[in-house]
Design a protein around this motif. Sequence first.
Motif, mmCIF file in Angstrom:
data_model
loop_
_atom_site.group_PDB
_atom_site.id
_atom_site.type_symbol
_atom_site.label_atom_id
_atom_site.label_comp_id
_atom_site.label_asym_id
_atom_site.label_seq_id
_atom_site.Cartn_x
_atom_site.Cartn_y
_atom_site.Cartn_z
ATOM 1 N N LEU A 286 112.769 94.422 79.042
ATOM 2 C CA LEU A 286 111.969 93.350 79.632
ATOM 3 C C LEU A 286 112.391 93.079 81.072
ATOM 4 C CD1 LEU A 286 111.559 90.752 76.746
ATOM 5 C CD2 LEU A 286 109.786 92.068 77.889
ATOM 6 N N ALA A 287 113.698 93.152 81.306
ATOM 7 C CA ALA A 287 114.197 92.907 82.656
ATOM 8 C C ALA A 287 113.646 93.953 83.622
ATOM 9 C CB ALA A 287 115.727 92.923 82.665
ATOM 10 N N VAL A 288 113.651 95.221 83.197
ATOM 11 C CA VAL A 288 113.138 96.282 84.061
ATOM 12 C C VAL A 288 111.647 96.081 84.314
ATOM 13 C CG1 VAL A 288 112.736 98.757 84.244
ATOM 14 C CG2 VAL A 288 114.909 97.906 83.360
ATOM 15 N N ILE A 289 110.928 95.682 83.240
ATOM 16 C CA ILE A 289 109.505 95.405 83.430
ATOM 17 C C ILE A 289 109.338 94.288 84.459
ATOM 18 C CG2 ILE A 289 107.425 94.541 82.296
ATOM 19 C CD1 ILE A 289 108.350 95.930 79.761
ATOM 20 N N SER A 290 110.159 93.233 84.348
ATOM 21 C CA SER A 290 110.095 92.142 85.329
ATOM 22 C C SER A 290 110.292 92.662 86.734
ATOM 23 C CB SER A 290 111.182 91.096 85.050
ATOM 24 O OG SER A 290 110.899 90.381 83.899
ATOM 25 N N VAL A 291 111.303 93.525 86.894
ATOM 26 C CA VAL A 291 111.633 94.043 88.222
ATOM 27 C C VAL A 291 110.426 94.740 88.834
ATOM 28 C CG1 VAL A 291 113.045 95.725 89.459
ATOM 29 C CG2 VAL A 291 114.079 94.304 87.685
ATOM 30 N N ILE A 292 109.845 95.662 88.067
ATOM 31 C CA ILE A 292 108.751 96.461 88.614
ATOM 32 C C ILE A 292 107.466 95.649 88.712
ATOM 33 C CG2 ILE A 292 107.359 98.543 88.251
ATOM 34 C CD1 ILE A 292 110.257 99.060 89.014
ATOM 35 N N TYR A 293 107.167 94.911 87.633
ATOM 36 C CA TYR A 293 105.929 94.138 87.603
ATOM 37 C C TYR A 293 105.918 93.103 88.725
ATOM 38 C CZ TYR A 293 102.411 90.881 85.815
ATOM 39 O OH TYR A 293 101.331 90.061 85.683
ATOM 40 N N GLY A 294 107.035 92.404 88.878
ATOM 41 C CA GLY A 294 107.124 91.384 89.926
ATOM 42 C C GLY A 294 106.878 92.001 91.295
ATOM 43 N N ALA A 295 107.502 93.164 91.535
ATOM 44 C CA ALA A 295 107.365 93.804 92.844
ATOM 45 C C ALA A 295 105.923 94.260 93.081
ATOM 46 C CB ALA A 295 108.313 94.992 92.937
ATOM 47 N N LEU A 296 105.307 94.851 92.031
ATOM 48 C CA LEU A 296 103.930 95.316 92.195
ATOM 49 C C LEU A 296 102.986 94.143 92.441
ATOM 50 C CD1 LEU A 296 103.692 98.059 89.422
ATOM 51 C CD2 LEU A 296 103.664 98.371 91.918
ATOM 52 N N ARG A 302 97.801 87.833 98.428
ATOM 53 C CA ARG A 302 97.409 87.429 99.777
ATOM 54 C C ARG A 302 98.109 86.145 100.184
ATOM 55 N NH1 ARG A 302 91.027 87.376 100.548
ATOM 56 N NH2 ARG A 302 91.685 85.975 102.194
ATOM 57 N N ASP A 303 98.403 85.324 99.177
ATOM 58 C CA ASP A 303 99.056 84.051 99.450
ATOM 59 C C ASP A 303 100.569 84.282 99.536
ATOM 60 O OD1 ASP A 303 98.478 80.769 98.734
ATOM 61 O OD2 ASP A 303 100.525 81.553 98.634
ATOM 62 N N MET A 304 101.152 83.938 100.686
ATOM 63 C CA MET A 304 102.568 84.266 100.876
ATOM 64 C C MET A 304 103.476 83.540 99.904
ATOM 65 S SD MET A 304 103.226 84.729 104.910
ATOM 66 C CE MET A 304 102.002 83.615 105.559
ATOM 67 N N LEU A 305 103.097 82.288 99.492
ATOM 68 C CA LEU A 305 103.949 81.554 98.563
ATOM 69 C C LEU A 305 103.948 82.229 97.192
ATOM 70 C CD1 LEU A 305 102.855 78.025 99.715
ATOM 71 C CD2 LEU A 305 105.154 78.957 99.924
ATOM 72 N N ARG A 306 102.766 82.684 96.787
ATOM 73 C CA ARG A 306 102.697 83.431 95.526
ATOM 74 C C ARG A 306 103.503 84.719 95.656
ATOM 75 N NH1 ARG A 306 98.665 81.578 91.948
ATOM 76 N NH2 ARG A 306 98.834 83.392 90.601
ATOM 77 N N LEU A 307 103.387 85.369 96.814
ATOM 78 C CA LEU A 307 104.112 86.618 97.040
ATOM 79 C C LEU A 307 105.608 86.413 96.860
ATOM 80 C CD1 LEU A 307 103.416 89.168 99.782
ATOM 81 C CD2 LEU A 307 105.736 88.328 99.580
ATOM 82 N N VAL A 308 106.132 85.376 97.514
ATOM 83 C CA VAL A 308 107.576 85.145 97.402
ATOM 84 C C VAL A 308 107.957 84.842 95.962
ATOM 85 C CG1 VAL A 308 109.504 83.786 98.234
ATOM 86 C CG2 VAL A 308 107.642 84.338 99.783
ATOM 87 N N SER A 309 107.089 84.111 95.254
ATOM 88 C CA SER A 309 107.459 83.792 93.877
ATOM 89 C C SER A 309 107.486 85.055 93.019
ATOM 90 C CB SER A 309 106.514 82.746 93.293
ATOM 91 O OG SER A 309 105.243 83.298 93.087
ATOM 92 N N TYR A 310 106.569 86.000 93.290
ATOM 93 C CA TYR A 310 106.616 87.251 92.519
ATOM 94 C C TYR A 310 107.841 88.086 92.877
ATOM 95 C CZ TYR A 310 102.250 86.897 89.966
ATOM 96 O OH TYR A 310 101.278 86.520 89.087
ATOM 97 N N THR A 311 108.243 88.058 94.157
ATOM 98 C CA THR A 311 109.478 88.794 94.484
ATOM 99 C C THR A 311 110.635 88.219 93.686
ATOM 100 O OG1 THR A 311 110.204 87.369 96.279
ATOM 101 C CG2 THR A 311 108.673 89.115 96.855
ATOM 102 N N SER A 312 110.588 86.890 93.445
ATOM 103 C CA SER A 312 111.673 86.279 92.675
ATOM 104 C C SER A 312 111.664 86.759 91.242
ATOM 105 C CB SER A 312 111.549 84.755 92.709
ATOM 106 O OG SER A 312 111.876 84.300 93.978
ATOM 107 N N VAL A 313 110.481 86.898 90.676
ATOM 108 C CA VAL A 313 110.411 87.432 89.315
ATOM 109 C C VAL A 313 111.125 88.779 89.277
ATOM 110 C CG1 VAL A 313 108.858 88.309 87.534
ATOM 111 C CG2 VAL A 313 108.277 86.212 88.754
ATOM 112 N N SER A 314 110.872 89.583 90.316
ATOM 113 C CA SER A 314 111.507 90.896 90.405
ATOM 114 C C SER A 314 113.027 90.760 90.519
ATOM 115 C CB SER A 314 110.918 91.640 91.606
ATOM 116 O OG SER A 314 111.565 92.862 91.792
ATOM 117 N N HIS A 315 113.460 89.874 91.402
ATOM 118 C CA HIS A 315 114.907 89.722 91.603
ATOM 119 C C HIS A 315 115.611 89.163 90.365
ATOM 120 C CE1 HIS A 315 114.068 89.526 96.186
ATOM 121 N NE2 HIS A 315 114.104 90.762 95.724
ATOM 122 N N PHE A 316 114.941 88.217 89.693
ATOM 123 C CA PHE A 316 115.550 87.689 88.472
ATOM 124 C C PHE A 316 115.700 88.791 87.427
ATOM 125 C CE2 PHE A 316 114.618 83.354 89.973
ATOM 126 C CZ PHE A 316 115.794 82.745 89.603
#
Lengths: 498, 526
Positions: A286-296, A302-316
């Motif tokens: 699940l963690a690996v899925i989070s990493v890749i899914y979050g990054a993709l 388009r919304d930068m705030l959403r973008l940063v939040s998805y990068t966090s999903v990846s980092h977590f």
Amino acid sequence: MFPFLTILVALPAVGAALLWALPATARGRAREIALGVTGLELLLFAIMATQFDKADAGAFQFSETYSWIPQIGTSWALGINGIGLLLIALAVILTPLAILAGWREDTDLKARRDYLALILLSLSFMVGIFAARDVFLFYVMFEAMLIPLYFLIGRFGGEQRRYAAVKFLLYSLAGGLIMLVAVVALYFQGGGGEQAFLTDNLVATLDMSTTTERLMFLAFFLAFAIKAPMVPVHTWLPDVAETARPGTTALLVAVLDKIGTFGMITLCLVLFPNAAQWAAPAIIVLAVISVIYGALMAIGQRDMLRLVSYTSVSHFGVMILGIFAFQQTSIEGAALYMFNHGLSTGALFLLVGFLVARTGTADVQAYGGLQRVVPVFAGTFLVVGLSSLSLPGLSPFVSEIMVFVGAYPVAAAAVIVSAISVVLAALYILLTYQRVFTGPPREELSATRELTLRERLVAWPLVALMVLLGFVPGIAIDYLSDPAADVVAQVTIEEAGA
Amino acid sequence: MTFTTPEIAWAPLAPIIIVLGAASIGVLIEAFVRTPATRRTVQLILGLVSMAAALGTLAVQWASLDGAGTQVMRLMLTVDRQALAWQSVILVFGLLGILLFASRTRSGETAFTPLGAATPGSIEETLARRRGLEVTEVFPLLLFAVGGMMLFTCVTDYIFLFVALEVFSLALYIMVALARRRRLMSHEAALKYFLLGAFSSAIYLFGVALVYGATTQTSFAAVGRAIDVISDRDGLLLAGVVLILVGLLFKIGAVPFHSWTPDAYQGAPTPVTAFMGAATKAAATAALVRILYTSLHPLEWEISWMLWATAIASMALGTVLALVQTNVKRMLAYSSVAHAGFILVAFAGLTAEAVVALPFYLLAYGLATIGAFAVVSQVRERTEDGAVGAEAVRLGQWAGLGKRSPLLAGAMSLFLLSFAGIPLTAGFIGKFEVFSAAVAGGGWPLVLIAVIASAIAAFFYVRLVVLMFLTDVPEGAEDSIEVDDSPLTRFVVVVTAAAVLVLGILPAGALNLFENAAQFLVTANG
């Protein structure tokens, strides 16, 4: 001994009460008071940190234990090891910066007062959670914290704020209530008595069947995975990030979400080591899925705030991978990453907030060529962005490498797949930078203000910390080695015993 | 058969005698004091003084009680620590309730009709209103209800329990019918409550008769011993026991015996709803605890299916139906049904923990209930001439209350959070205690369902908080709501809110008290 931790917990709450008690004439001073209180908190923390015995970072220090509700075995028990110290540091550093970042957000004095008081209240709970040495106390703070957060998200921010607040609350409550069942069960599985919920007592006395342990582990883990946030229970975060104030989101993602990973290390692994071993393969997937899914997903925003939040999903995802690899280096790396991610993502959210404050939109398409107009802003943004993609020389790089190197011997495939995220990270960060800052400057943006002094005071200390920890990460790792070693020992002893 | 006069130890009954005596004096006051205003003042003072005196007497008894308690009247009445604890809880609800009864709106009207006997909308009613009449009989009625409930907690005989049940029920039926506004709805509510109540009483009595037929006994302890002796569980006994439980579950308001709750809660004058919601549940739970722990415990396994089923049904139905309500009072009524389910969860396995958990849970629940309905009674529609009108009970009318009155909206949120069981409120500790008791008794699945129900319930509690704080007053409706400021009601709101917080943060004292109260006196002789 001087009760540092109790005071650190109580001070912001007292500050919040003070703000609410302010007469209407003095309301204009609310910002200064809030900043003063958090400044005092930071100072007090700094004094405490100097007295922290680094050589014994694995043990709980500054311990305080007072009887609270002996009938249900819970006490007001605080104490921190190296991990707790680092996370409290993150909280007390970021809160004043978030207040400073939102200095001009409100024109309505009453709303401003409420906002600041709620921020202070959340700080109290954050410190309390990172310092709790009693599972019941941890749970109480964990749940009670939802109230100020709920109002922070629901009252201040964009149009969808009520929807986001309710979504956040229901996700968190669902996780929390399931955890409550496990907390109740802990009392009966442990030794009981008037201090039944002390983590140390629980570790010493817990005696459960395999099934019970697994169920309880899952209950705790679910609550923490929602908070962390991990795929598939992450969907509340982008909605909240998009609509809440950048200051709120910065604190939420940079500090509060760390409660999830903090809980995994200090409670899930320590209390239920066998079940953690049992569940680790699935969690790593699940963690690996989070990493890749979050990054993709981040690339697609388009919304930068959403973008940063998805990068966090990846980092977590990376942090959780590190935690559940059960290696000394990987857990150290995960704990360090919790701190570094707080600096880097906190700064990123606040910077995007500054952009939104200038133009009123977080949509990437609305920008272009800002580099020429606001070079200092662009430079700061670039450095912070590069930290988010783990560029060597900046602190997140160190922690990410530690997680990957540490986890490689036991989870090679997971590490290799996760490493793809580094490339994806370059895409989402550099593409964003390119769209917003490079190219011909747009006419309507030509009057955009440069980073003001106040904003520099917010962003640059974070950048400085990232550079410092990028070059000499040892000063932070010293605090983490012993706690990480203890956790690893706890997990592997049980394994040998089982 | 020869009858012997029972010897009665009067002293332990002092608190009940004080309250019922004051109620009787209250009836005389009705007859002899002419002016409504004086009457109300005298009745209020009488009620407050008598209940405070009863509470004081209880405290003295608590301090001087040796061992578990005193047997007052052979097998019929026992005053033990458990009874004293429940009686104090009921008295606290009574004291808060009477303050709500006495409070008046800004324009000087009470929550009660000026003339109960007048047909709604008739000329007599108008005349009575014009002459400033007031139904102050509600004060003695409240005292009778409180006295009956106190008796209900210490009775140890199935027949005598019925007497106590009727003493407080009859008083409640009348009070429900006395609403000042929407009188037809109030009458309808009272009639429904009365009819269903009468049915449940009859069912209860039938159950007692069957149990008597099976055991030839009517006292709790003797029935308990007889059940032990009857080796094969005979149908007569089981049928009787089930019917007895139905009677009590009706009073608690558990599904499927809940159908009176929404109507009675909605139709009754709000102060009555507050008192009834809090105190009836406490009294009925007290009786259920005593019956299950001192009389029917040998049948624990046989009746557990019934308790489990009603608990699950109450939690599920109460939560789901509360979700779709658009009326604040009905929403709180269905939430009370769900809480009846949570209360029943504690009975899983009949553990010792439950005897501590339940009084605390009911205290926490009752305080929040009284507080919540006190707030409801303050949010009013504005009449055309700018005075306070009927209560604004539609959910939509609560939008933006946080701006109009931060104190009331804040207190209401606190009560709702306590219902939802969020930490740092009394409701959380109550819920934790109840869940602990159930887990200790092997009620795992019940606790899981309870947790899911809590998560869903949080949605509608929070929805009201959202309305109050995060929603703006709808355009054009700025002047439609008037927040009343009756000092007595405000006082009750502040006291209950403070109590909910204190019990949530520092519950050790109260828990300690109830732990000491977890003793029954079970008579062995006779």
